[in-house]
Write a protein that holds these residues in place. Structure first.
Motif, short mmCIF file in Angstrom:
data_model
loop_
_atom_site.label_atom_id
_atom_site.label_comp_id
_atom_site.label_asym_id
_atom_site.label_seq_id
_atom_site.Cartn_x
_atom_site.Cartn_y
_atom_site.Cartn_z
N LYS A 169 9.27 2.01 2.65
CA LYS A 169 9.23 2.51 4.02
C LYS A 169 8.57 1.47 4.91
O LYS A 169 8.18 0.41 4.46
N TYR A 215 5.24 2.27 0.95
CA TYR A 215 6.15 2.99 0.06
C TYR A 215 5.56 4.34 -0.26
O TYR A 215 4.38 4.60 -0.04
N LYS A 216 6.42 5.22 -0.78
CA LYS A 216 5.96 6.51 -1.25
C LYS A 216 6.52 6.74 -2.65
O LYS A 216 7.56 6.19 -3.02
N LYS A 233 0.84 -1.21 0.00
CA LYS A 233 0.00 0.00 0.00
C LYS A 233 0.87 1.25 0.00
O LYS A 233 1.78 1.39 0.81
N GLU A 234 0.49 2.15 -0.98
CA GLU A 234 1.21 3.42 -1.05
C GLU A 234 0.92 4.23 0.20
O GLU A 234 -0.19 4.27 0.70
N GLY A 235 1.94 4.90 0.70
CA GLY A 235 1.80 5.71 1.90
C GLY A 235 2.17 4.94 3.15
O GLY A 235 2.73 5.49 4.09
N THR A 236 1.84 3.62 3.17
CA THR A 236 2.19 2.78 4.32
C THR A 236 3.50 2.04 4.08
O THR A 236 4.38 2.02 4.94
#
Length: 755
Positions: free
Chosen positions: A640, A619-620, A614-617
């Motif tokens: 991340k 990876y960015k 999931k983007e934001g959780t």
């Protein structure tokens, strides 16, 4: 005869002298023939320095070889030769050896100066060689196809000392004519033996027996002439003349680098007695052999390239170099019975050639007297008036033995002694050079005799009586009872001469305190408080107590897809758990056609378990700027949370394409036109080929001008059908470099050229 040739040259030399005297010179000129050419040496009457042409040498260097022990090498051990002379003689006879006619030719001068271990090794080699000389036993076959002596085992000598003893043995025993110049190191496990190689012609006993008879026949013939001389001096001169008159210097052998040595025997007395051609080694060994056989002490010594003699007359030593006295025109006496100073100062060449090799050090006699020989006249030995003081034999009672010490009132004199009831001699027999005190059984005390020897003096009388003296005591201490930290010990002093002894008390040493350092407790290990103990007896003086382990202080962190923790005290790290890894990073689309709008593909990331992240959780995304004009764009995906790593993916916006508006056939040519497309376009690319799939004979043309929409193509084949297509491109920058990105191809048009 060479003597007649010599007389002719002597006359020539005398004429030269006369000419120089008439001219008023003070120089003495002497002439000799060297290697077939006349050589002139000029000696100043006020100096011994002479200018000389190089005189012949010819000593072959000792070569080192190796071999393994074989059957037959087991017979000889140095321990078999530690008996007295009577027992050794019996051992020789039991081996089938009769040495009465041969041992007289060898010298024991260097032997008598050696240690007991060195003498034992010498005796073993002597027995082996005497057996080869007096029997028809075969020598040992070597692994390289040659012959060597049997090995000698059990020596306490190191390898270098063993080599030195072997070399001195060879040069002291010219009667062993069959010994070559190869020194073999024979291996038996970890044990080694150093023995000499044997000339191939003398390795088989039956053939060697014939050579031995020839050697002895010639020696006996010479001996009759030598024995007719009245003095030792005349005998030495006769031996010098017999050798020089018989042989020629073997220059051809030296010139061919001794390549035929195995059939020339130049390093052996055999070459003098049996072949009439030799080099310095043969001259020196023949002179040594015949002198010793005539009762005159003589030795052979070597430099790096030369061999010559030292002879003892009237109890003093002199140098003799028969090689340099013998030339092709005759022989002379310039190097006969000369002192060391003459050999060192007559020329630099002489000094170099007569500098003895290092293994002779501490063994050589001093030659200080000189006969004054000239080139054609033997000199006269100087008269000796002094006589060495008689030595004194002192004996200290040491129970069933006497401790023997010897002194001489003449400073620098050496003392030789014998304990077999014979008068000591320095070289002809096995005797001992006195170096330090020794023990002797009281039953043999009446058999000891000693003489004092010094250069320029006659030998002293032989002394037989002993003087009993009080022991001056040379006490050696030994701790017979060790002291401890708390108890006394005993040190005993014993005289190493007479055995007298006394004791003294050694005080208790007391404890030697050693601090046992404190050990800090660690995260996992216990510590200790400071303590102490005695380093001698080990007694604990202060107990140490245990400090409990402190335990870790952890802090967690993520690294390479793992959750880890590290102790802030000891630095220990360990893995807590392993996180899934990133498996795929994809863009939903990698190419767009320019339409004036901004574009951005979707990003899809999955882990090793197949789960979509999931983007934001997890990876960015860092989006590239622009994303509207034609170009190449990079999307950065940075992991991340539980994931690490950074990924870069690219997509492109390509220019809008064009279409062919017409083609026209021409003579061996055609023209093609297309629709203008100037937006986000740098130019056009045209391709034509002879097949519709553009697989063969494809030609590409670039038009770097968006305003130009027509291209003429010439120099084609007549009446040939060509297929044509067009696309646009734009030049963009990527990582500092220019790169073209292309639109899709237009529809294909065909045209047939005219004739």
């Amino acid at each position: 005869m060479k003597k007649l040739q010599f007389i002719k040259k002597a006359v020539s030399g005398i004429l030269c002298v006369g000419m120089l005297l008439e001219s008023g010179t003070e120089n003495l000129v002497y002439a000799a023939v060297i290697n077939g050419e006349e050589s002139v040496s000029v000696e100043n009457s006020d100096s011994t320095t002479a200018v000389q042409q190089e005189l012949p040498t010819g000593l072959m260097p000792v070569t080192e070889e190796t071999d393994e022990a074989v059957d037959g090498d087991e017979e000889y051990s140095v321990y078999d030769f530690t008996q007295d002379d009577t027992e050794t003689d019996n051992l020789l006879r039991s081996a089938g050896t009769d040495d009465s006619d041969w041992s007289k030719y060898g010298s024991r001068y260097f032997y008598n100066q050696m240690t007991e271990d060195e003498k034992s090794y010498w005796d073993a080699m002597d027995t082996i060689c005497m057996e080869y000389l007096t029997t028809e036993g075969n020598a040992v076959n070597t692994s390289n196809g040659g012959y060597r002596m049997q090995a000698v085992w059990g020596s306490k000598l190191d390898a270098d000392t063993m080599s030195n003893v072997a070399k001195i043995f060879r040069y002291s025993n010219p009667q062993y004519y069959f010994l070559g110049t190869a020194l073999y190191t024979v291996y038996r496990g970890n044990e080694i033996s150093k023995v000499w190689g044997i000339y191939p012609a003398f390795g088989v006993g039956a053939e060697r027996a014939e050579a031995t008879e020839a050697v002895k026949t010639q020696a006996d013939t010479w001996q009759q002439q030598i024995d007719s001389c009245s003095t030792g001096e005349k005998k030495a001169e006769k031996i010098h003349d017999l050798i020089c008159d018989k042989v020629y210097y073997n220059q051809a052998l030296v010139d061919n680098n001794f390549s035929t040595e195995n059939t020339e025997y130049s390093q052996s007395v055999y070459s003098v007695l049996c072949t009439d051609k030799t080099v310095c080694a043969g001259y020196a060994q023949a002179f040594e052999m015949m002198c010793n056989g005539s009762g005159i002490d003589a030795v052979a010594v070597t430099s790096y390239n030369h061999e010559w003699n030292k002879v003892r007359l009237y109890d003093s030593w002199y140098n003799v170099d028969c090689t340099w006295d013998d030339q092709s025109g005759g022989f002379y006496y310039n190097y006969f019975l000369r002192n060391d100073e003459y050999y060192d100062t007559c020329s630099q060449y002489s000094k170099n050639c007569h500098k003895e090799e290092s293994y002779w050090e501490d063994y050589l006699p001093v030659c200080s007297l000189d006969s004054g020989s000239s080139w054609n006249t033997p000199g006269t030995l100087p008269e000796i008036t002094g006589k060495a003081d008689n030595p004194q034999i002192m004996a200290v009672d040491a129970g069933d033995k006497y401790y023997i010490q010897m002194i001489c009132g003449l400073d620098g004199a050496q003392i030789y002694y014998n304990i077999e009831g014979r008068k000591p001699v320095v070289a002809a027999e096995k005797n001992c050079l006195y170096r330090e005190g020794f023990y002797l059984d009281k039953s043999r005390i009446n058999m000891i005799q000693a003489i004092a020897v010094k250069d320029t003096y006659y030998d002293s009388d032989a002394v037989t009586g002993i003087v009993e003296v009080e022991c001056t005591h040379n006490y050696v201490s030994e701790i017979t009872t060790d002291p401890t930290c708390t108890t006394t010990g005993i040190r005993t002093y014993t005289c190493e001469i007479c055995g007298d002894s006394y004791e003294e008390v050694i005080e208790a040493t007391g404890h030697t305190v050693v601090t046992d350092a404190a050990v800090a407790a660690a995260c996992e290990t216990t510590g200790l408080t400071e303590g102490s103990h005695c380093s001698v007896c080990g007694k604990v003086l202060t107990e140490q107590t245990v400090i409990p382990a402190a335990g870790h202080k952890w802090s967690e962190y993520r690294e390479s897809g793992k959750v880890k923790r590290k102790c802030s005290v000891c630095g220990k790290t360990e893995t807590v758990r392993t996180l899934p890894k990133v498996k795929t990073v994809q863009l939903s689309k990698t190419s767009y056609t320019y339409d004036g709008k901004s574009h951005m593909p979707a990003v899809k990331v999955t882990n090793s378990a197949g789960k979509k992240l999931k983007e934001g959780t997890d990876y960015k995304i860092k989006k590239p700027s622009g994303r509207k004009n034609a170009g190449i764009y990079t999307v950065t995906i940075e992991m991340k949370g539980d994931y690490t790593g950074k990924y870069r993916k690219t997509f492109q916006i390509i220019p809008k394409g064009t279409a062919i508006s017409g083609v026209k056939a021409k003579k061996k040519a055609f023209s093609v036109s297309w629709k203008k497309q100037a937006k986000q376009t740098s130019g056009y690319q045209i391709q034509y080929a002879v097949d519709a799939k553009f697989k063969k004979s494809v030609v590409t043309k670039n038009v770097n001008n968006t305003k130009k929409v027509k291209l003429d193509v010439s120099k084609l084949k007549a009446k040939k059908k060509y297929y044509i297509r067009v696309r646009t491109y734009k030049t963009v920058k990527m990582n500092g470099k220019s790169k073209k990105i292309y639109s899709g191809w237009s529809k294909v048009k065909a045209v047939t050229t005219k004739k």
